[in-house]
Design a protein around this motif. Structure first.
Motif, short mmCIF file in Angstrom:
data_model
loop_
_atom_site.label_atom_id
_atom_site.label_comp_id
_atom_site.label_asym_id
_atom_site.label_seq_id
_atom_site.Cartn_x
_atom_site.Cartn_y
_atom_site.Cartn_z
N VAL A 56 0.82 -1.22 0.00
CA VAL A 56 0.00 0.00 0.00
C VAL A 56 0.85 1.26 0.00
O VAL A 56 0.40 2.32 -0.43
N SER A 57 2.09 1.17 0.48
CA SER A 57 2.95 2.36 0.52
C SER A 57 3.65 2.61 -0.81
O SER A 57 4.27 3.65 -0.98
N VAL A 58 3.56 1.68 -1.75
CA VAL A 58 4.29 1.80 -3.01
C VAL A 58 3.36 2.15 -4.17
O VAL A 58 3.56 3.16 -4.86
N ASP A 59 2.34 1.35 -4.39
CA ASP A 59 1.55 1.50 -5.61
C ASP A 59 0.79 2.81 -5.67
O ASP A 59 0.72 3.46 -6.72
N SER A 60 0.19 3.23 -4.55
CA SER A 60 -0.59 4.46 -4.57
C SER A 60 0.28 5.67 -4.90
O SER A 60 -0.09 6.52 -5.71
N VAL A 61 1.46 5.74 -4.29
CA VAL A 61 2.37 6.86 -4.57
C VAL A 61 2.76 6.87 -6.04
O VAL A 61 2.77 7.93 -6.69
N ALA A 62 3.09 5.70 -6.58
CA ALA A 62 3.55 5.62 -7.98
C ALA A 62 2.46 6.04 -8.96
O ALA A 62 2.71 6.81 -9.90
N VAL A 63 1.24 5.57 -8.75
CA VAL A 63 0.15 5.91 -9.67
C VAL A 63 -0.20 7.40 -9.59
O VAL A 63 -0.36 8.08 -10.61
N ILE A 64 -0.30 7.93 -8.38
CA ILE A 64 -0.69 9.33 -8.20
C ILE A 64 0.39 10.26 -8.76
O ILE A 64 0.08 11.26 -9.43
N LEU A 65 1.66 9.95 -8.50
CA LEU A 65 2.74 10.79 -9.02
C LEU A 65 2.75 10.77 -10.55
O LEU A 65 2.92 11.81 -11.21
N THR A 66 2.54 9.60 -11.14
CA THR A 66 2.52 9.49 -12.60
C THR A 66 1.38 10.32 -13.19
O THR A 66 1.56 11.05 -14.17
N LEU A 67 0.20 10.23 -12.58
CA LEU A 67 -0.94 11.01 -13.07
C LEU A 67 -0.70 12.50 -12.90
O LEU A 67 -1.04 13.30 -13.78
N ALA A 68 -0.10 12.90 -11.78
CA ALA A 68 0.17 14.32 -11.54
C ALA A 68 1.08 14.88 -12.63
O ALA A 68 0.83 15.97 -13.19
N LEU A 69 2.14 14.14 -12.98
CA LEU A 69 3.04 14.61 -14.03
C LEU A 69 2.37 14.60 -15.40
O LEU A 69 2.62 15.47 -16.23
N LYS A 70 1.51 13.63 -15.63
CA LYS A 70 0.74 13.61 -16.90
C LYS A 70 -0.13 14.86 -16.99
O LYS A 70 -0.13 15.55 -18.02
N PHE A 71 -0.87 15.17 -15.92
CA PHE A 71 -1.76 16.32 -15.93
C PHE A 71 -0.99 17.63 -16.07
O PHE A 71 -1.41 18.53 -16.80
N PRO A 86 -10.85 -2.43 -13.64
CA PRO A 86 -11.22 -1.04 -13.39
C PRO A 86 -10.15 -0.22 -12.68
O PRO A 86 -10.30 0.98 -12.54
N ILE A 87 -9.05 -0.83 -12.20
CA ILE A 87 -7.97 -0.04 -11.62
C ILE A 87 -7.23 0.67 -12.73
O ILE A 87 -7.27 0.26 -13.89
N ILE A 88 -6.53 1.75 -12.39
CA ILE A 88 -5.84 2.55 -13.41
C ILE A 88 -4.58 1.85 -13.89
O ILE A 88 -3.77 1.38 -13.09
N LYS A 89 -4.42 1.81 -15.20
CA LYS A 89 -3.20 1.31 -15.82
C LYS A 89 -2.76 2.30 -16.89
O LYS A 89 -3.59 3.02 -17.46
N PHE A 90 -1.47 2.33 -17.17
CA PHE A 90 -0.93 3.18 -18.21
C PHE A 90 -0.52 2.29 -19.37
O PHE A 90 0.37 1.44 -19.23
N GLU A 91 -1.20 2.47 -20.49
CA GLU A 91 -1.04 1.56 -21.63
C GLU A 91 0.42 1.43 -22.07
O GLU A 91 0.94 0.34 -22.25
N GLU A 97 -6.70 17.30 -6.73
CA GLU A 97 -7.35 17.05 -8.02
C GLU A 97 -6.84 15.76 -8.64
O GLU A 97 -7.62 15.01 -9.28
N THR A 98 -5.57 15.46 -8.46
CA THR A 98 -5.03 14.19 -8.97
C THR A 98 -5.64 13.02 -8.23
O THR A 98 -6.02 12.01 -8.84
N LEU A 99 -5.75 13.13 -6.91
CA LEU A 99 -6.37 12.06 -6.11
C LEU A 99 -7.82 11.86 -6.52
O LEU A 99 -8.31 10.72 -6.60
N ARG A 100 -8.52 12.95 -6.80
CA ARG A 100 -9.93 12.84 -7.21
C ARG A 100 -10.04 12.09 -8.53
O ARG A 100 -10.87 11.18 -8.68
N LEU A 101 -9.23 12.47 -9.50
CA LEU A 101 -9.30 11.84 -10.81
C LEU A 101 -8.71 10.44 -10.83
O LEU A 101 -9.09 9.60 -11.64
N ALA A 102 -7.76 10.19 -9.92
CA ALA A 102 -7.10 8.89 -9.93
C ALA A 102 -8.06 7.77 -9.59
O ALA A 102 -8.20 6.80 -10.33
N SER A 103 -8.77 7.92 -8.45
CA SER A 103 -9.67 6.85 -8.00
C SER A 103 -9.03 5.50 -8.33
O SER A 103 -9.57 4.71 -9.12
N ILE A 104 -7.87 5.26 -7.73
CA ILE A 104 -7.00 4.15 -8.11
C ILE A 104 -7.75 2.82 -8.18
O ILE A 104 -7.52 2.00 -9.04
#
Length: 476
Positions: free
Chosen positions: A285-300, A459-464, A346-353
């Motif tokens: 839980v300490s790894v995946d959430s940080v990685a997904v949210i950070l990736t989305l933040a940089l994308k946005f 339904p979890i977020i993945k980056f193609e 806003e990233t956390l809202r859109l992530a809904s991991i």
């Protein structure tokens, strides 16, 4: 027609009719389970598999997954379904979600789908003292006091080290690189893992992450089977570290494992097996959430130059207010990052991991005139709350400015880490990690997206194709 042929015909016809009646009855009972009350509306899908096939269909969008969206439109904000062998009630209005989360573990316990359950080997009586102890221990290691005291400077060092490594490459895939950064930091705090141990754990964990939300069929060659094998490797490594710590009583680093070893005399549930499985879960839980949210933040941010400029300006202002711009980041400075916090919200809202938070009813729960039966799973659909057009205008649009003066409805519908006393103990840790990384990135480097960033919900977020960025030393 001969008499014996007539009798055979009558018998076969009667048997066929009886079979039809029995099948019809079974299907009726499947679709209309007995309950001491009224079940929410919905469908139980097909026998055995339920509606899982619809859940696993990919969606190439940040919008709410079609599985939830179509059923919310059809049945409303409280409905029933069945996923594989689990009867589920989906709750998707803020008031009901908060009511469920406020209930004690003796009424509605934490739970996870089969793949997660088998991987994490969850305790079926995960209540009372165990829950309190785990939450308290995690907060002591990763909570506000630890963050403000020592962790913020350690997170700054970890971010600097990671970005120096990123700069050396032509481009870097953000999710995998940030996951390695988060894993190395968390394993240091949890079990004082050295670099080699962290790399070995990382190898297993990154394979595991690909298998979560897979159909739990444990046959050679299936994703779930591979997932379980990687789980065994990770568990074995953590167990080995625990064994080394037991055999070397003089070793007492300032990590969570040392805390639990000291506490064994006072808590009977702190067995070797429990500690190993708990540590495994905490690493995940300490790894995946940080990685997904950070990736989305940089994308946005890469897609929104206005937001990136405001973020840069905010962090440049922090440097200008220091007597020495090279001094470490302080807790006061972290708390002053108003726009950074808006970007993260806003990233956390859109992530809904994930689709939401899972619970299981240990007693019948009455809600909105319906009954959630004992043993049924409850899905608190936070993704539906976060993407509700009645609460958030243009809900799929990245708009951090909406958090400058959020409405009451926005706050009530926003629960990326749960709610109240059930909020994830690592919520502030995640925010500080992200804020610290962004501070080091924008005040020391220039960066741009090279390729990728396309998102899929499954339904979890993945980056193609991942998100690849180029990092160059030097401020904007």
């Amino acid at each position: 027609m001969p008499q014996h042929d007539s009798l055979a015909y009558i018998a076969s016809t009667g048997a066929a009719a009886l079979a039809v009646v029995l099948i019809t009855h079974c299907l009726y009972r499947w679709r209309n389970p007995k309950v001491a009350g009224v079940l929410p509306p919905g469908s139980m899908g097909l026998p055995l598999v339920g509606e899982v096939l619809s859940l696993l269909l990919p969606c190439n969008s940040l919008d709410l997954h079609p599985f939830l969206k179509t059923r919310l439109q059809r049945y409303g904000r409280l409905f029933r379904t069945r996923i594989l062998n689990k009867s589920v009630v989906v709750v998707a209005d803020a008031r009901s979600c908060h009511l469920i989360l406020q209930k004690g573990e003796d009424v509605c316990e934490s739970w996870s789908l089969d793949t997660f359950a088998k991987i994490f080997q969850q305790n079926k009586v995960n209540v009372g003292d165990i829950h309190k102890y785990v939450r308290s221990s995690v907060l002591k290691q990763f909570g506000m006091e630890a963050l403000a005291g020592k962790l913020i400077s350690m997170l700054e060092e970890a971010s600097r080290a990671a970005l120096e490594h990123w700069e050396e490459q032509d481009s870097v895939e953000v999710k995998s690189a940030s996951a390695r950064m988060a894993l190395e930091f968390s394993t240091k705090q949890l079990i004082s893992a050295d670099r080699l141990q962290s790399e070995k754990l990382g190898s297993s964990f990154f394979m595991l992450l690909r298998g979560f939300m897979s159909v739990p069929i444990n046959l050679p060659g299936t994703t779930h089977h591979k997932c379980l094998k990687e789980h065994e490797k990770a568990i074995s490594l953590i167990r080995g570290i625990l064994g080394d710590r037991f055999s070397n009583s003089d070793a007492s680093p300032d990590d969570l494992l040392s805390r639990m070893i000291r506490d064994r005399e006072n808590y009977e549930f702190l067995t070797e097996d429990f500690v190993v499985k708990l540590l495994f879960g905490l690493v995940y839980v300490s790894v995946d959430s940080v990685a997904v949210i950070l990736t989305l933040a940089l994308k946005f941010l890469a897609e929104n130059p206005k937001a990136l400029k405001e973020l840069n300006d905010e962090h440049e202002a922090i440097l200008k207010q220091r007597e020495d711009s090279s001094t470490p980041l302080t807790w006061k400075e972290y708390k002053s990052m108003a726009f950074t916090h808006q970007v993260i919200n806003e990233t956390l809202r859109l992530a809904s991991i994930s689709p939401g938070l899972f619970r299981r009813a240990r007693k019948d729960i009455k809600i909105n005139g319906y009954t959630i039966p004992t043993g049924w799973v409850v899905l608190i659909a936070t993704s539906a709350l976060h993407l509700d057009p009645e609460t958030y205008e243009n809900p799929t649009e990245f708009n951090p400015w909406r958090w400058k003066e959020p409405s009451r409805a926005m706050v009530e519908n926003f629960m990326p880490f749960g709610s109240g006393g059930k909020q994830c103990a690592g919520a502030e840790y995640t925010r500080v990690f992200l804020s610290t990384f962004l501070h080091i990135l924008v005040t020391n480097y220039r960066w741009k997206r090279v390729t990728g960033g396309e998102v899929r919900r499954t339904p979890i977020i993945k980056f193609e194709k991942g998100l690849h960025i180029e990092v160059v030393k030097g401020r904007v």
